[in-house]
Design a protein around this motif. Structure first.
Motif, PDB file in Angstrom:
ATOM      1  N   VAL A  13       0.820  -1.208   0.000  1.00  0.00           N
ATOM      2  CA  VAL A  13       0.000   0.000   0.000  1.00  0.00           C
ATOM      3  C   VAL A  13       0.855   1.260   0.000  1.00  0.00           C
ATOM      4  O   VAL A  13       0.577   2.211  -0.725  1.00  0.00           O
ATOM      5  N   ARG A  14       1.919   1.281   0.768  1.00  0.00           N
ATOM      6  CA  ARG A  14       2.735   2.495   0.863  1.00  0.00           C
ATOM      7  C   ARG A  14       3.416   2.831  -0.457  1.00  0.00           C
ATOM      8  O   ARG A  14       3.894   3.939  -0.654  1.00  0.00           O
ATOM      9  N   HIS A  15       3.468   1.891  -1.405  1.00  0.00           N
ATOM     10  CA  HIS A  15       4.090   2.141  -2.705  1.00  0.00           C
ATOM     11  C   HIS A  15       3.079   2.596  -3.757  1.00  0.00           C
ATOM     12  O   HIS A  15       3.459   2.961  -4.855  1.00  0.00           O
ATOM     13  N   ALA A  33      21.983   6.880 -20.976  1.00  0.00           N
ATOM     14  CA  ALA A  33      22.058   5.438 -21.241  1.00  0.00           C
ATOM     15  C   ALA A  33      22.543   4.695 -20.004  1.00  0.00           C
ATOM     16  O   ALA A  33      23.367   5.199 -19.245  1.00  0.00           O
ATOM     17  N   GLY A  34      21.991   3.498 -19.805  1.00  0.00           N
ATOM     18  CA  GLY A  34      22.484   2.612 -18.760  1.00  0.00           C
ATOM     19  C   GLY A  34      21.915   2.829 -17.377  1.00  0.00           C
ATOM     20  O   GLY A  34      22.359   2.182 -16.432  1.00  0.00           O
ATOM     21  N   VAL A  35      20.931   3.712 -17.234  1.00  0.00           N
ATOM     22  CA  VAL A  35      20.365   3.947 -15.908  1.00  0.00           C
ATOM     23  C   VAL A  35      18.914   3.473 -15.866  1.00  0.00           C
ATOM     24  O   VAL A  35      18.324   3.155 -16.890  1.00  0.00           O
ATOM     25  N   ALA A  36      18.352   3.423 -14.660  1.00  0.00           N
ATOM     26  CA  ALA A  36      16.968   2.983 -14.465  1.00  0.00           C
ATOM     27  C   ALA A  36      16.166   4.102 -13.806  1.00  0.00           C
ATOM     28  O   ALA A  36      16.720   4.949 -13.108  1.00  0.00           O
ATOM     29  N   ARG A  37      14.876   4.090 -14.064  1.00  0.00           N
ATOM     30  CA  ARG A  37      13.931   4.999 -13.410  1.00  0.00           C
ATOM     31  C   ARG A  37      12.688   4.208 -13.031  1.00  0.00           C
ATOM     32  O   ARG A  37      12.408   3.179 -13.594  1.00  0.00           O
ATOM     33  N   SER A  38      11.938   4.759 -12.126  1.00  0.00           N
ATOM     34  CA  SER A  38      10.638   4.255 -11.711  1.00  0.00           C
ATOM     35  C   SER A  38      10.800   3.177 -10.669  1.00  0.00           C
ATOM     36  O   SER A  38      11.312   3.457  -9.600  1.00  0.00           O
ATOM     37  N   GLY A  39      10.382   1.947 -10.951  1.00  0.00           N
ATOM     38  CA  GLY A  39      10.393   0.911  -9.926  1.00  0.00           C
ATOM     39  C   GLY A  39       9.246   1.121  -8.960  1.00  0.00           C
ATOM     40  O   GLY A  39       9.402   0.986  -7.756  1.00  0.00           O
ATOM     41  N   ARG A  88      15.939   4.412 -26.844  1.00  0.00           N
ATOM     42  CA  ARG A  88      15.371   3.081 -26.619  1.00  0.00           C
ATOM     43  C   ARG A  88      15.326   2.816 -25.118  1.00  0.00           C
ATOM     44  O   ARG A  88      16.258   3.159 -24.396  1.00  0.00           O
ATOM     45  N   VAL A  89      14.229   2.204 -24.704  1.00  0.00           N
ATOM     46  CA  VAL A  89      14.033   1.908 -23.290  1.00  0.00           C
ATOM     47  C   VAL A  89      13.479   0.489 -23.150  1.00  0.00           C
ATOM     48  O   VAL A  89      12.653   0.051 -23.951  1.00  0.00           O
ATOM     49  N   SER A  90      13.962  -0.207 -22.143  1.00  0.00           N
ATOM     50  CA  SER A  90      13.480  -1.541 -21.814  1.00  0.00           C
ATOM     51  C   SER A  90      12.581  -1.390 -20.590  1.00  0.00           C
ATOM     52  O   SER A  90      13.004  -0.823 -19.577  1.00  0.00           O
ATOM     53  N   VAL A  91      11.346  -1.882 -20.686  1.00  0.00           N
ATOM     54  CA  VAL A  91      10.388  -1.737 -19.592  1.00  0.00           C
ATOM     55  C   VAL A  91      10.038  -3.127 -19.066  1.00  0.00           C
ATOM     56  O   VAL A  91       9.580  -3.986 -19.825  1.00  0.00           O
ATOM     57  N   THR A  92      10.268  -3.330 -17.779  1.00  0.00           N
ATOM     58  CA  THR A  92       9.910  -4.596 -17.145  1.00  0.00           C
ATOM     59  C   THR A  92       8.680  -4.365 -16.279  1.00  0.00           C
ATOM     60  O   THR A  92       8.659  -3.456 -15.447  1.00  0.00           O
ATOM     61  N   THR A  93       7.650  -5.181 -16.507  1.00  0.00           N
ATOM     62  CA  THR A  93       6.417  -5.130 -15.719  1.00  0.00           C
ATOM     63  C   THR A  93       6.227  -6.492 -15.053  1.00  0.00           C
ATOM     64  O   THR A  93       6.715  -7.508 -15.539  1.00  0.00           O
ATOM     65  N   PRO A  97       3.448  -3.206 -11.172  1.00  0.00           N
ATOM     66  CA  PRO A  97       4.803  -2.727 -10.876  1.00  0.00           C
ATOM     67  C   PRO A  97       5.622  -2.656 -12.171  1.00  0.00           C
ATOM     68  O   PRO A  97       5.483  -3.510 -13.042  1.00  0.00           O
ATOM     69  N   HIS A  98       6.465  -1.634 -12.268  1.00  0.00           N
ATOM     70  CA  HIS A  98       7.240  -1.440 -13.500  1.00  0.00           C
ATOM     71  C   HIS A  98       8.544  -0.707 -13.218  1.00  0.00           C
ATOM     72  O   HIS A  98       8.649   0.025 -12.242  1.00  0.00           O
TER      73      HIS A  98
END
Length: 165
Positions: free
Chosen positions: A56-58, A99-105, A120-125, A149-150
């Motif tokens: 919930v807190r996320h 390049a090479g960094v992540a955002r969100s989570g 270009r971006v790779s998105v993991t869900t 979650p992504h």
């Protein structure tokens, strides 16, 4: 003559800087996002049922959770810059990312819409208990459903917009 030439040179440099600025993307992004959101009315967010306290807190519903960010503003860090913008009542971000960094989570109570302008971006869900990774490039539009979650991993220098209808 020399002062006029210097003035014209400065004006050309300012115009060139403006035309290459991600903020110039703000108007077409706002226009397109508004048209897409109006044409594709999304169902209201699902009401929370029994959700574990550590999850919930996320959860949050942008843009309300972004209230601590001044609008307009630019937040810069080692990953790049996030341009926090609003046109009328339409709230959105334009992200410049290295390049090479992540955002969100994170996860949201509402759908998140994204459009990639450059790069270009790779998105993991997380879907059905499994991590699913998809790659997107310039011109791609993506929808991350509410409560999914992504995380974004940037494969090269990328400019993209994000908003929440």
């Amino acid at each position: 003559g020399s002062e006029l030439a210097q003035h014209n040179k400065q004006c050309r440099m300012q115009l060139s800087s403006l035309l290459t600025s991600p903020l110039l993307l703000a108007l077409p992004v706002a226009f397109l996002a508004g048209r897409w959101s109006a044409a594709n009315k999304l169902p209201p967010p699902i009401k929370l049922g029994r959700v574990e306290p550590d999850v919930v807190r996320h959860l949050y519903s942008p843009p309300a959770a972004h209230g601590v960010v001044s609008i307009p503003s630019v937040v810069r860090d080692a990953r790049g810059a996030v341009h926090n913008l609003m046109i009328g009542s339409f709230r959105f971000n334009v992200l410049e990312t290295r390049a090479g960094v992540a955002r969100s989570g994170d996860v949201h109570r509402s759908d998140q819409l994204d459009f990639v302008f450059k790069g270009r971006v790779s998105v993991t869900t997380r879907e059905g208990g499994v991590d699913v990774t998809r790659n997107y490039g310039a011109g791609d539009f993506l929808v991350i459903p509410a409560f999914v979650p992504h995380i974004f991993r940037f494969l090269n220098e990328t400019v993209m917009a994000e908003w929440w209808p």
